[in-house]
Enzyme design. Structure first.
Site, PDB file in Angstrom:
ATOM      1  N   GLU A 188       3.501 -11.106  24.160  1.00 38.82           N
ATOM      2  CA  GLU A 188       3.125  -9.801  23.637  1.00 38.82           C
ATOM      3  C   GLU A 188       4.171  -9.249  22.668  1.00 38.82           C
ATOM      4  O   GLU A 188       3.831  -8.607  21.679  1.00 38.82           O
ATOM      5  CB  GLU A 188       2.872  -8.811  24.783  1.00 38.82           C
ATOM      6  N   TYR A 233       1.997   0.090  23.789  1.00 39.11           N
ATOM      7  CA  TYR A 233       1.141  -1.093  23.696  1.00 39.11           C
ATOM      8  C   TYR A 233       1.594  -2.191  24.650  1.00 39.11           C
ATOM      9  O   TYR A 233       0.799  -2.709  25.450  1.00 39.11           O
ATOM     10  CB  TYR A 233       1.078  -1.650  22.260  1.00 39.11           C
ATOM     11  N   ASP A 259      -3.668  -1.654  20.304  1.00 38.84           N
ATOM     12  CA  ASP A 259      -2.999  -2.115  19.090  1.00 38.84           C
ATOM     13  C   ASP A 259      -3.913  -1.834  17.898  1.00 38.84           C
ATOM     14  O   ASP A 259      -4.921  -1.141  18.019  1.00 38.84           O
ATOM     15  CB  ASP A 259      -2.645  -3.604  19.205  1.00 38.84           C
TER      16      ASP A 259
END
Length: 399
Positions: free
Chosen positions: A43, A126, A144
């Site tokens: 991520e 996020y 996102d």
DNA sequence: AATACGGGGCA
DNA sequence: TGCCCAGTATT
């Protein structure tokens, strides 16, 4: 639209998107694991970066740092080297800081509480939502750019997605949409749809699992959404760079230096360079762009006589800089190449010249400033360079 | 709210 | 070649 219809539209979206994702999801390496550390690394790498770019980096990174402890114990320069070419290098430095905290404070277990994970360096709204939902299946939103585009279109929202408060609004909406017990798959489905179907340009509506109730499409506005204010163009900077060749015991090597601890490309390595002139009068965006576009790169093979005067002026500039600012006496010579590199906020327009140490005695390692090194071509693998310098070094060593 | 912070893909 | 993409930290 009535409130009842809105609820139907939301329920339809959640169900069909989840079904679609479970049927169509891409086989990505981090989806083969449930290890929160693996997912966290993916991520962070995926911030501002496309999947295809990330995949090889993710494999190499976890091969080198397979556990929280391995990354926590590694020297920072090795982490930076593993991140070389991926950009936004504070991601790598912050990830290691965060992993060290996980190692020390949480016994190496990635926290599964919003509060705890959000307090880690480099973990914002996020990333915390992504790790909590994907690794722990917690019903947290992971919003996102893909998600904001999909939601803007499906619900026909014309809020400017560049505004921070729009992201907050989208997070509330995205959280409402999460189906019971399916946070991880649903959040990934939302992003997957944005990446593969509901794309920025020419979305593939005809293959979209939720087209039927997409308000943006029904209004014929899918091409105008999402609304987003444009970023300012990068500020141009004319720079001179030197490829300083070693002689004697340093023959075949070039002089490199480490960048400052903070700021742009912090602690990465580079070739010596300087800004030619401050464009302090360049204020408006239009002038900025005009200035940026105005620079014309010199072509290889042009008669050197054409640029004789310019070369002499540039030689004087960078020799003066190296002597005064860096305390290294250098003689500049042949033009090597012109190279342009655009960051998000700055555009470097660089002219590269060959150089030699003017005073041989100053070329001895012990007499160089501490952040300078002589580097052979084979030693490039020891130092983390931003891409622009890799391009110049490759050009130089290949010829 | 605005800015700093990289690099790549596509038409 | 020009335009688009967009998370987190800092101020």
């Amino acid at each position: 639209m009535t409130e009842m219809n809105q609820n139907l539209q939301k329920n339809y979206f959640s169900k069909h998107l989840l079904d679609w994702y479970r049927e169509h999801k891409r086989d990505l390496p981090w989806r083969r694991s449930r290890d929160p550390y693996y997912i966290w690394v993916s991520e962070v790498m995926l911030q501002q970066t496309r999947v295809d770019t990330v995949i090889p980096y993710w494999h190499r990174f976890l091969d080198k740092f397979p556990t929280v402890q391995a990354l926590a114990d590694a020297p920072e320069e090795e982490v930076l080297k593993a991140w070389e070419g991926l950009g936004y290098y504070s991601r790598a430095r912050n990830l290691q800081l965060a992993v060290r905290e996980v190692h020390e404070r949480y016994g190496g277990i990635v926290p599964d509480e919003k509060e705890a994970i959000s307090s880690l360096k480099g973990v914002g709204p996020y990333t915390s939502g992504a790790v909590l939902s994907i690794a722990y299946n917690k019903p947290e939103p992971a919003v996102d750019g893909n998600v904001m585009r999909v939601l803007s279109r499906y619900f026909n929202l014309d809020d400017d997605i560049a505004k921070p408060r729009t992201r907050v609004m989208m997070e509330k909406l995205a959280q409402e949409l999460i189906p019971e017990g399916a946070a991880g798959d649903f959040n990934q489905g939302l992003m997957e749809l944005g990446a593969t179907v509901c794309t920025p340009k020419s979305p593939s509506c005809l293959t979209c699992p939720v087209m039927e109730h997409c308000a943006g499409r029904i209004a014929g506005k899918e091409d105008q959404l999402p609304v987003k204010t444009k970023a300012k163009p990068p500020r141009p900077e004319r720079r001179l760079m030197l490829l300083i060749e070693g002689t004697g015991e340093h023959a075949g090597k070039v002089l490199i230096r480490q960048r400052p601890q903070e700021g742009l490309l912090a602690r990465m390595w580079e070739l010596p360079h300087m800004e030619l002139e401050a464009n302090s009068d360049v204020k408006s965006d239009k002038k900025r762009q005009a200035k940026a576009g105005k620079w014309v790169k010199r072509k290889e093979g042009t008669d050197p006589l054409v640029y004789k005067q310019e070369d002499e002026a540039y030689h004087a500039q960078i020799q003066g800089y190296m002597a005064t600012e860096e305390h290294i006496p250098v003689t500049a010579s042949d033009w090597v190449m012109d190279v342009e590199h655009t960051f998000s906020h700055i555009q470097w327009q660089m002219s590269v010249y060959r150089g030699r140490i003017a005073d041989e005695k100053a070329g001895v390692q012990g007499f160089l400033p501490f952040h300078y090194r002589w580097m052979a071509q084979e030693e490039m693998e020891k130092y983390a360079f931003p891409n622009v310098f890799i391009r110049v070094l490759d050009h130089y060593f290949d010829q």
